[in-house]
Design an enzyme around this catalytic site. Structure first.
Site, PDB file in Angstrom:
ATOM      1  N   GLY A  60       0.781  -1.238   0.000  1.00  0.00           N
ATOM      2  CA  GLY A  60       0.000   0.000   0.000  1.00  0.00           C
ATOM      3  C   GLY A  60       0.813   1.289   0.000  1.00  0.00           C
ATOM      4  CD1 TRP A 109       4.644   3.098  -4.881  1.00  0.00           C
ATOM      5  CD2 TRP A 109       3.785   2.929  -6.945  1.00  0.00           C
ATOM      6  NE1 TRP A 109       5.680   3.078  -5.785  1.00  0.00           N
ATOM      7  CE2 TRP A 109       5.184   2.983  -7.039  1.00  0.00           C
ATOM      8  CE3 TRP A 109       3.025   2.809  -8.103  1.00  0.00           C
ATOM      9  CZ2 TRP A 109       5.855   2.927  -8.269  1.00  0.00           C
ATOM     10  CZ3 TRP A 109       3.680   2.757  -9.335  1.00  0.00           C
ATOM     11  CH2 TRP A 109       5.083   2.817  -9.413  1.00  0.00           C
ATOM     12  CG  ASP A 158       5.846  -0.827  -7.635  1.00  0.00           C
ATOM     13  OD1 ASP A 158       6.788  -0.871  -8.448  1.00  0.00           O
ATOM     14  OD2 ASP A 158       6.024  -0.770  -6.399  1.00  0.00           O
ATOM     15  CE  LYS A 213       8.170  -3.401  -9.918  1.00  0.00           C
ATOM     16  NZ  LYS A 213       8.365  -3.488  -8.469  1.00  0.00           N
TER      17      LYS A 213
HETATM   18  C1  LIG Z   1       6.510  -4.604  -5.480  1.00  0.00           C
HETATM   19  S1  LIG Z   1       4.907  -5.048  -4.963  1.00  0.00           S
HETATM   20  C2  LIG Z   1       4.053  -3.517  -5.001  1.00  0.00           C
HETATM   21  C3  LIG Z   1       4.454  -2.545  -3.913  1.00  0.00           C
HETATM   22  C4  LIG Z   1       3.497  -1.383  -3.806  1.00  0.00           C
HETATM   23  N1  LIG Z   1       3.573  -0.522  -4.987  1.00  0.00           N
HETATM   24  C5  LIG Z   1       3.761  -0.532  -2.606  1.00  0.00           C
HETATM   25  O1  LIG Z   1       4.148   0.618  -2.760  1.00  0.00           O
HETATM   26  O2  LIG Z   1       3.529  -0.983  -1.496  1.00  0.00           O
HETATM   27  C6  LIG Z   1       4.264  -5.905  -6.359  1.00  0.00           C
HETATM   28  C7  LIG Z   1       2.858  -6.456  -6.186  1.00  0.00           C
HETATM   29  O3  LIG Z   1       2.349  -6.838  -7.456  1.00  0.00           O
HETATM   30  C8  LIG Z   1       1.325  -7.793  -7.187  1.00  0.00           C
HETATM   31  N2  LIG Z   1       0.918  -8.475  -8.420  1.00  0.00           N
HETATM   32  C9  LIG Z   1       1.687  -9.202  -9.271  1.00  0.00           C
HETATM   33  N3  LIG Z   1       0.953  -9.701 -10.274  1.00  0.00           N
HETATM   34  C10 LIG Z   1      -0.324  -9.274 -10.072  1.00  0.00           C
HETATM   35  C11 LIG Z   1      -1.567  -9.482 -10.761  1.00  0.00           C
HETATM   36  N4  LIG Z   1      -1.627 -10.228 -11.878  1.00  0.00           N
HETATM   37  N5  LIG Z   1      -2.681  -8.910 -10.270  1.00  0.00           N
HETATM   38  C12 LIG Z   1      -2.626  -8.164  -9.138  1.00  0.00           C
HETATM   39  N6  LIG Z   1      -1.495  -7.939  -8.432  1.00  0.00           N
HETATM   40  C13 LIG Z   1      -0.358  -8.488  -8.893  1.00  0.00           C
HETATM   41  C14 LIG Z   1       2.002  -8.703  -6.165  1.00  0.00           C
HETATM   42  O4  LIG Z   1       1.054  -9.451  -5.454  1.00  0.00           O
HETATM   43  C15 LIG Z   1       2.762  -7.681  -5.302  1.00  0.00           C
HETATM   44  O5  LIG Z   1       2.060  -7.380  -4.124  1.00  0.00           O
END
Ligand SMILES: C[S@@+](CC[C@H](N)C(=O)[O-])C[C@H]1O[C@@H](n2cnc3c(N)ncnc32)[C@H](O)[C@@H]1O
Length: 208
Positions: free
Chosen positions: A55, A57, A114, A154
């Site tokens: 959370g 972002w 992200d 990203k």
């Molecule tokens: C690096 S984290 C994001 C961090 C977030 N932007 C923050 O600031 O806290 C990447 C996220 O992408 C999610 N993710 C990956 N593929 C996804 C998909 N197909 N649908 C939804 N979420 C996805 C993962 O579950 C993970 O929580």
């Protein structure tokens, strides 16, 4: 002092800073740094955050849009509630998830992603999956981004980057690549900043 040492220190610095200030991830700073430069998110806007867990972002987006704005976050994982944001647990590749997003808000000014794949450690594979997710984000934009809207997405830099950028360039007026300070710790990660979405989802109504 090796490069790696400097990187680790930087990572630690943003991690600690986020913890101290009550932000959910050090990614919080990345979005603010990108936005300081490109000003894609402004007061009152509607922002969709793809891959939003935990959370960070969404916290940054809420700060930028203020009380009159909207922030909707989607992730495969459950996200702890955050005042002012709406979170949806689901896969962004699944139409049912998109339908649920539309029930909250039909159209967005900015879509940020992200999203990261589960890291396998085999770079070529991780990079390809990250490129796929960047394309998925573009697919979501076709459905939910307003004409003229912007994206921050990203991608792990690699051989698929060019191809993905080409697709973004076909649909946006301006496409840039950026690497915010808080992100230079993991060298492969870069962000696409795409502005001026061309596509209109209502071509017929515009012809009159
Ligand atoms: C690096 S984290 C994001 C961090 C977030 N932007 C923050 O600031 O806290 C990447 C996220 O992408 C999610 N993710 C990956 N593929 C996804 C998909 N197909 N649908 C939804 N979420 C996805 C993962 O579950 C993970 O929580």
């Amino acid at each position: 002092m090796g490069k790696r040492w400097v990187k680790e220190k930087k990572k630690e610095y943003y991690y600690r800073k986020a913890k101290e200030l009550g932000y959910r991830s050090r990614a919080y700073f990345k979005l603010l740094q990108i936005n300081n430069r490109y000003r894609v998110i402004r007061r009152g806007m509607r922002v969709l955050d793809l891959g939003a867990a935990p959370g960070g972002w969404s916290q940054a987006a809420l700060k930028l849009v203020g009380e009159e704005g909207t922030v909707v976050g989607v992730d495969l994982k459950r996200i702890e509630p955050l005042e002012g944001a709406v979170f949806i647990k689901g896969d962004v590749r699944d139409e049912r998830t998109i339908k649920r997003v539309k029930e909250v808000c039909e159209e967005f000014d900015v879509i940020i992603s992200d999203m990261s794949p589960n890291i396998s450690g085999i770079y070529i594979m991780d990079q390809a999956r990250s490129a796929e997710l960047a394309e998925t984000a573009l697919q979501v934009a076709r459905d939910l981004l307003r004409r003229g809207g912007s994206m921050v997405v990203k991608i792990f830099e690699g051989m698929d980057t060019k191809e993905v950028l080409k697709k973004y360039r076909e649909e946006f007026r301006s496409v840039r690549l950026t690497s915010p300070k808080a992100s230079r710790t993991s060298s492969s990660e870069i962000y696409i900043v795409a502005r001026g979405f061309h596509q209109s989802r209502y071509p017929h109504s515009e012809q009159t």
